[in-house]
Structure formats: structure tokens, C-alpha cells
Design a protein around this motif. Structure first.
Motif, PDB file in Angstrom:
ATOM      1  N   MET A   1      -1.000   7.435  -3.312  1.00  0.00           N
ATOM      2  CA  MET A   1      -2.112   6.919  -4.087  1.00  0.00           C
ATOM      3  C   MET A   1      -2.440   7.942  -5.157  1.00  0.00           C
ATOM      4  SD  MET A   1      -5.132   7.603  -1.275  1.00  0.00           S
ATOM      5  CE  MET A   1      -6.343   6.665  -2.168  1.00  0.00           C
TER       6      MET A   1
ATOM      7  N   CYS B   1     -10.146   9.167  -6.069  1.00  0.00           N
ATOM      8  CA  CYS B   1      -8.858   8.551  -5.766  1.00  0.00           C
ATOM      9  C   CYS B   1      -8.797   7.097  -6.225  1.00  0.00           C
ATOM     10  CB  CYS B   1      -8.592   8.581  -4.255  1.00  0.00           C
ATOM     11  SG  CYS B   1      -8.651  10.219  -3.511  1.00  0.00           S
ATOM     12  N   GLU B   2      -7.586   6.674  -6.481  1.00  0.00           N
ATOM     13  CA  GLU B   2      -7.300   5.271  -6.768  1.00  0.00           C
ATOM     14  C   GLU B   2      -7.732   4.401  -5.588  1.00  0.00           C
ATOM     15  OE1 GLU B   2      -3.177   2.623  -7.175  1.00  0.00           O
ATOM     16  OE2 GLU B   2      -3.137   4.741  -6.563  1.00  0.00           O
TER      17      GLU B   2
ATOM     18  N   VAL C   1      -6.551   1.566  -3.612  1.00  0.00           N
ATOM     19  CA  VAL C   1      -5.267   0.893  -3.435  1.00  0.00           C
ATOM     20  C   VAL C   1      -5.508  -0.573  -3.088  1.00  0.00           C
ATOM     21  CG1 VAL C   1      -3.130   0.821  -2.110  1.00  0.00           C
ATOM     22  CG2 VAL C   1      -4.143   3.028  -2.712  1.00  0.00           C
TER      23      VAL C   1
ATOM     24  N   THR D   1       1.173  -3.021   0.544  1.00  0.00           N
ATOM     25  CA  THR D   1       0.748  -3.485  -0.785  1.00  0.00           C
ATOM     26  C   THR D   1       1.593  -4.622  -1.334  1.00  0.00           C
ATOM     27  OG1 THR D   1       2.112  -1.763  -1.811  1.00  0.00           O
ATOM     28  CG2 THR D   1      -0.207  -1.228  -1.394  1.00  0.00           C
TER      29      THR D   1
ATOM     30  N   SER E   1       1.452   2.151   0.434  1.00  0.00           N
ATOM     31  CA  SER E   1       0.922   3.430  -0.044  1.00  0.00           C
ATOM     32  C   SER E   1       0.387   4.209   1.140  1.00  0.00           C
ATOM     33  CB  SER E   1      -0.209   3.211  -1.059  1.00  0.00           C
ATOM     34  OG  SER E   1       0.285   2.726  -2.280  1.00  0.00           O
TER      35      SER E   1
ATOM     36  N   ILE F   1      -2.337   6.431   2.606  1.00  0.00           N
ATOM     37  CA  ILE F   1      -3.740   6.721   2.342  1.00  0.00           C
ATOM     38  C   ILE F   1      -4.063   8.162   2.717  1.00  0.00           C
ATOM     39  CG2 ILE F   1      -6.126   6.055   2.827  1.00  0.00           C
ATOM     40  CD1 ILE F   1      -4.431   3.992   1.269  1.00  0.00           C
TER      41      ILE F   1
END
Length: 379
Positions: free
Chosen positions: A97, A208-209, A211, A337, A344, A346
């Protein structure tokens, strides 16, 4: 025993004591004494239904809190520090991520190059604030103000995750969403001024992104991210990594906005060969475990559903574990995903919680797993 080992033993005992204190399971003093002598807290008795014939096949709470902390030694920092783990995972960029930066003392420190938007103007409580400042020579330079940078990123992406660099177990995690009239953080609404104040107060948090899970994970329960937990171990005899257990965690109305088992989420065992889910176990509110063939809130099927691209997920997690085989014991949290096993990572844990794993059966019943823990002086 070294000073480091003494420190970890003391911290582990503190965690064990806290777990007993927070237990919702009602047990008599006599039963608690029976459990304590065998290394278990009352909540584990409610989850595992322990007796003299079976308790030795379960990894106990004492072994988990005190002894598994020693397995990875000084290299546990490669997992417990989320920023360092992000760097360790650099060879597997497709499964990482994005980490945009770290917040420290009100300042934003960039992490992944090229992931932050260009400076621009945004609105702050009715007044305009520039994301760029003048360096005194007429040149615009990008601001390092933490709140400004997070607000700016949310303008672009609508959702972000702020997580403490050193945290674990779903604690100290903020799921942030841009709304029409402000911001939502986990389940709470914030005005822009309140949100900026929150961000400014965070120290050593990663930006963070968020996801986006695929249709499989979202179909289990759409309100929360639904992660897979896999535990990898290093077999010194065979000189190879193996997966000891895997579960699909599924959020519920009780656990939202996260999927944590200890907060009321479901745990469904994953068949390591086929990727098929078993029934979803839900922790007790008192005694006993509820097992659901379908989701208790949405009615979505759980038992019999298969993780898409399971072979790919399993093999790539083993490849990642092999790349850091100097850390022999890892709990991986991944989110599916895509439809063909895209995922991804985490985060990863150096001493993962085991109730959500052992609710489906004792780990030590597997001879290979028992040998691993015995070699690591855990049992």
C-alpha cells in the motif's frame, strides 16, 4: 536471561494481566485458578472450551504474550515499525500500500516519492490557505504542515488511513473520509477545523493509501475492509517457509469500521489447499462462540465461498516471507483487491493474536507447527 528478555517478559505479563482484566467471560475463582496454572485467561476458555484432555494442544495466552515475543529477537522491529516494514517490502511494490508520509510534531515528512499532489490553495474554515509558501526569493516551496498536507490529499482521494507507526491489533488507526460537510474519522463526524486539530495532534503516524477491496471482500461485508490473516513459519529442518494457518476476517455491525475478531468481527478458516471458507466464528459476549454459515447482518454467504486466486495469494505470501526469512514468524494481513488473487499487504505482525486462529482448532495439533514452537522455546 538478558535485560532485553526480562523487559519483554515483563511487558508480556502486563499484557496477559490486562487481557484477564478486560475479559467479559464470567468464571469462578476455582476455574480461573485452573486456567491461570495452565497459562490461559478467562476469555480463552470461552473461545476454546478448554478441558484436561485438550488444553495442551492450544498455544496458551502465556506462551503467546511472553514467549512468542522472543521468536524474532531484535529483527521483530522489521515488522513492529510500520515504516521500516514498508521499506522491507520494497521489492514487492505491487503488493505494497502507498505510504504518502509520516506526521511528527505537526510536520509532514514525505515517504513515497511522487505520491503527494502539487501545491495548491484549499479552504480552511472559510479562509484560503496556500499549500505553498514563499521562500523569500519569490519562489513557491511546498508546505510541511501536517494538517494542510492531509487535507490536501483527502481533497484528491476522498479517503485515507492514518496509523501509528508502532501500533497493532487495529488500535490507533483512523479511517478518514472527506464528506460534503466535513470529515468522517472512523464513526465520528469532524468539522474541518476539528479534523485539522486532530491531525496536528498525531505524532509518528503514517499517512497511508486507503486500499479499495475487490468485489470478493466487499461482498462479505461492504462497510469494513475485510482482511486475510496468514501466519508463516520457517521450518529449519526442511529449510523452507510454510503457512501454519489462514483466516478470512469479516467485519460486522459490532466491529465496524474495522474487521477485528476481538471487537466482534467474524473469523472464517481458510482451507490452505482450496481457499474455501468455513463458517464465520464470532467471539462470545460472555460464553460460547457463535458460528455463522451466512453473515449475521447482511445474510451474505460465508461458508463454502472461495478466496479468488488463492493459489497465487498463498505462493506470493510465501515468496515475501522467504525474502525476509531472517524473521521466522510473521502474521500477514492482506486484502484481496482483484478477481485473480491480486492483493495488498496492509501490515505484518511479529507476535500475532491467536484467538481468531485457534477458535477453529488448536495450533499445536499440527505436528509441524508444534515442532516450530518447540524449536523456538515457546512450548
Amino acid at each position: 536471561m538478558t535485560i532485553r528478555a526480562l523487559y519483554h517478559t515483563a511487558r508480556g505479563l502486563q499484557g496477559l494481566t490486562a487481557a484477564e482484566r478486560e475479559s467479559t467471560a464470567s468464571r469462578s475463582i476455582r476455574r480461573r485458578l485452573w486456567l491461570w496454572r495452565r497459562g490461559f485467561v478467562s476469555q480463552s476458555d470461552a473461545v476454546y472450551d478448554l478441558d484436561e484432555a485438550s488444553y495442551e494442544e492450544y498455544l496458551s495466552d502465556y506462551q503467546r504474550y511472553v514467549r512468542t515475543k522472543r521468536i524474532n529477537g531484535t529483527w521483530s522491529v522489521a515488522l513492529s515499525n510500520k515504516l521500516l516494514f514498508h521499506r522491507v517490502m520494497q521489492p514487492f511494490d505491487d503488493q505494497r500500500m502507498a505510504v504518502y508520509g509520516m506526521l511528527r510534531d505537526g510536520t509532514f515528512h514525505a515517504v513515497d516519492a511522487g505520491t503527494m499532489p502539487s501545491p495548491r490553495e484549499v479552504t480552511d474554515g472559510g479562509s484560503t490557505v496556500s499549500a505553498a509558501t514563499d521562500d523569500g526569493h519569490g519562489t513557491a516551496t511546498e508546505t510541511h504542515n501536517a494538517a494542510q498536507r492531509v487535507v490536501e490529499r483527502l481533497e484528491d482521494e476522498q479517503r485515507l488511513v492514518l496509523k501509528w507507526v508502532h501500533g497493532g491489533g487495529g488500535n490507533n488507526v483512523f479511517l478518514c473520509t472527506r464528506t460534503e460537510d466535513g470529515y468522517q474519522v472512523n464513526d465520528d463526524h469532524y468539522t474541518e477545523a476539528e479534523f485539522r486539530s486532530l491531525v496536528a495532534s498525531l505524532d509518528e503516524y503514517l499517512v497511508c493509501e486507503f486500499v479499495e477491496q475487490g468485489s470478493f471482500a466487499a461482498g462479505l461485508y461492504p462497510t469494513t475492509p475485510n482482511t486475510i490473516r496468514l501466519i508463516t513459519m520457517y521450518d529449519e529442518v526442511a529449510n523452507e517457509l510454510f503457512i501454519a494457518a489462514a483466516i478470512q476476517r469479516i467485519g460486522t455491525d459490532a466491529s465496524a469500521p474495522l474487521d477485528n475478531f476481538t471487537q466482534g468481527g467474524l473469523s472464517a478458516a481458510i482451507d490452505l489447499e482450496t481457499g474455501e471458507l468455513g463458517p464465520g466464528a464470532q467471539p462470545p459476549d460472555g460464553d460460547g462462540v457463535e458460528r455463522h454459515l451466512t453473515h449475521p447482518d447482511t445474510g451474505a454467504p460465508v461458508e463454502g465461498v472461495s478466496v479468488p486466486g488463492w493459489d497465487r495469494i498463498r505462493e506470493q505470501v510465501l515468496e515475501m516471507a522467504d525474502a525476509c526469512s531472517f524473521v521466522p514468524y510473521i502474521g500477514w494481513d492482506v486484502i484481496v483487491t482483484g478477481p485473480d488473487g491480486e492483493f495488498s499487504v496492509i501490515e505484518a505482525n511479529s507476535y500475532p493474536g491467536l484467538k481468531s486462529i485457534q477458535v477453529h482448532g488448536p495450533l499445536l495439533a499440527d505436528d509441524r507447527v508444534r515442532r516450530f514452537y518447540e524449536r523456538m522455546d515457546v512450548c
